[in-house]
Design an enzyme around this catalytic site. Structure first.
Site, PDB file in Angstrom:
ATOM      1  N   HIS A  71       0.846  -1.189   0.000  1.00  0.00           N
ATOM      2  CA  HIS A  71       0.000   0.000   0.000  1.00  0.00           C
ATOM      3  C   HIS A  71       0.883   1.240   0.000  1.00  0.00           C
ATOM      4  O   HIS A  71       1.870   1.324   0.739  1.00  0.00           O
ATOM      5  CB  HIS A  71      -0.909   0.037   1.236  1.00  0.00           C
ATOM      6  N   SER A  72       0.582   2.194  -0.870  1.00  0.00           N
ATOM      7  CA  SER A  72       1.229   3.494  -0.881  1.00  0.00           C
ATOM      8  C   SER A  72       2.748   3.353  -1.018  1.00  0.00           C
ATOM      9  O   SER A  72       3.243   2.743  -1.961  1.00  0.00           O
ATOM     10  CB  SER A  72       0.843   4.270   0.380  1.00  0.00           C
ATOM     11  N   TYR A  73       3.525   3.884  -0.068  1.00  0.00           N
ATOM     12  CA  TYR A  73       4.982   3.739  -0.089  1.00  0.00           C
ATOM     13  C   TYR A  73       5.391   2.269  -0.103  1.00  0.00           C
ATOM     14  O   TYR A  73       6.463   1.915  -0.620  1.00  0.00           O
ATOM     15  CB  TYR A  73       5.570   4.450   1.131  1.00  0.00           C
ATOM     16  N   GLY A  96       4.412   0.152  -2.007  1.00  0.00           N
ATOM     17  CA  GLY A  96       4.617  -0.227  -3.401  1.00  0.00           C
ATOM     18  C   GLY A  96       6.064  -0.043  -3.827  1.00  0.00           C
ATOM     19  O   GLY A  96       6.610  -0.838  -4.612  1.00  0.00           O
ATOM     20  N   HIS A 126      -7.377   7.229  -0.070  1.00  0.00           N
ATOM     21  CA  HIS A 126      -6.073   6.576  -0.081  1.00  0.00           C
ATOM     22  C   HIS A 126      -6.079   5.297   0.763  1.00  0.00           C
ATOM     23  O   HIS A 126      -5.410   4.327   0.425  1.00  0.00           O
ATOM     24  CB  HIS A 126      -5.011   7.549   0.434  1.00  0.00           C
TER      25      HIS A 126
END
Length: 281
Positions: free
Chosen positions: A107-109, A111, A259
């Protein structure tokens, strides 16, 4: 960069050392029997869920519970949030303790981290990106965020982050998202204010160097990928996520959500992860 060390990692303690550890800690034998035991008796891949910045593993609780109820082994190892290279190295070391196929989710960072950690790992059969960065070589969090219209973080850092020095580290600080910004960035109005307050208080900081460390060769160039894009994402604008997903040839699903889409649409996110898992059969 990341060498396979599974055999070595299992021999570090040895029989005598393991016995001494059990005696010292009082941990029962089965609890320290190793990663192989927890994955025995199933042909389904293990799903490893990697959280993003300003979060912890609890952000995956709803998805993890659904996956477990569907018979998947699930792990949510902590993401150190110390920099892409170091975080990926620590994740890769964790993956090396798992036997059998793996579906790796970020998720998010997160990735950024899974894209580096999975490179060359033959056990990782699928990558799933949930409101996440899908970096190409030399991309950074900063380069993928700073120029994006619609990102709350594409602003003067002093208006977005509270900075806390890291003792002994020169020119590096821990960044916390300001409480006044956190809800707008991560939740919009999709998550109750009382829950946003808890998430804000529980956030773990991201080291500032993580914003500028370039990604290496992307694992998605050789490993099939899937993505879930929240159409109200205010951190990584949906249009940019679509571009990154197309570049990675990811199987993409868009859903109404912020998000933190795994909190607002856990069933949809779980379904996409399970689609990736079935494709590994």
């Amino acid at each position: 960069m990341f060498s396979r060390s599974k055999k070595a990692s299992r021999l570090v303690l040895g029989a005598a050392g393991l016995g001494a550890l059990v005696a010292l800690t009082g941990i029962a034998g089965p609890a320290v029997a190793g990663a192989d035991v927890r994955h025995a008796g199933t042909h389904k891949p293990t799903v490893v869920l990697v959280h993003g910045a300003w979060a912890d593993g609890s952000s995956w609780d709803k998805v993890a519970a659904k996956l477990q109820s569907d018979g998947y082994q699930v792990a949510t190892p902590p993401n150190l949030l110390s920099g892409v290279r170091n975080d990926a190295a620590n994740l890769r070391a964790y993956l090396d303790t798992i036997s059998g196929p793996i579906v790796l989710v970020g998720h998010s960072y997160g990735g950024m981290v899974i894209t580096t950690a999975a490179l060359g790992d033959k056990q990782v059969k699928a990558l799933v990106y949930v409101d996440a960065y899908l970096p190409a070589k030399d991309d950074t969090v900063f380069s993928l965020t700073s120029a994006l219209p619609g990102s709350v973080f594409a602003a003067d850092p002093s208006t977005v982050f509270d900075q806390v020095p890291i003792p002994g580290a020169n020119q590096v600080a821990n960044f916390y998202v300001k409480p006044s910004v956190f809800g707008k960035a991560f939740a919009d109005k999709s998550i109750p204010a009382k829950d946003v307050a808890v998430l804000t208080a529980r956030q773990r900081p991201l080291a500032s160097n993580a914003l500028f460390e370039p990604s290496g060769e992307p694992a998605w160039s050789t490993i099939p990928s899937w993505s879930v894009i929240g159409k109200q994402d205010a951190v990584i604008p949906p249009a940019e996520q679509v571009v990154m997903a197309k570049r990675a040839k990811a199987h993409t699903l868009e859903v109404n959500g912020p998000h933190l889409v795994m909190l607002t649409a856990p069933g949809v996110v779980t379904g996409q992860i399970e689609s990736a898992a079935r494709a590994t059969d």
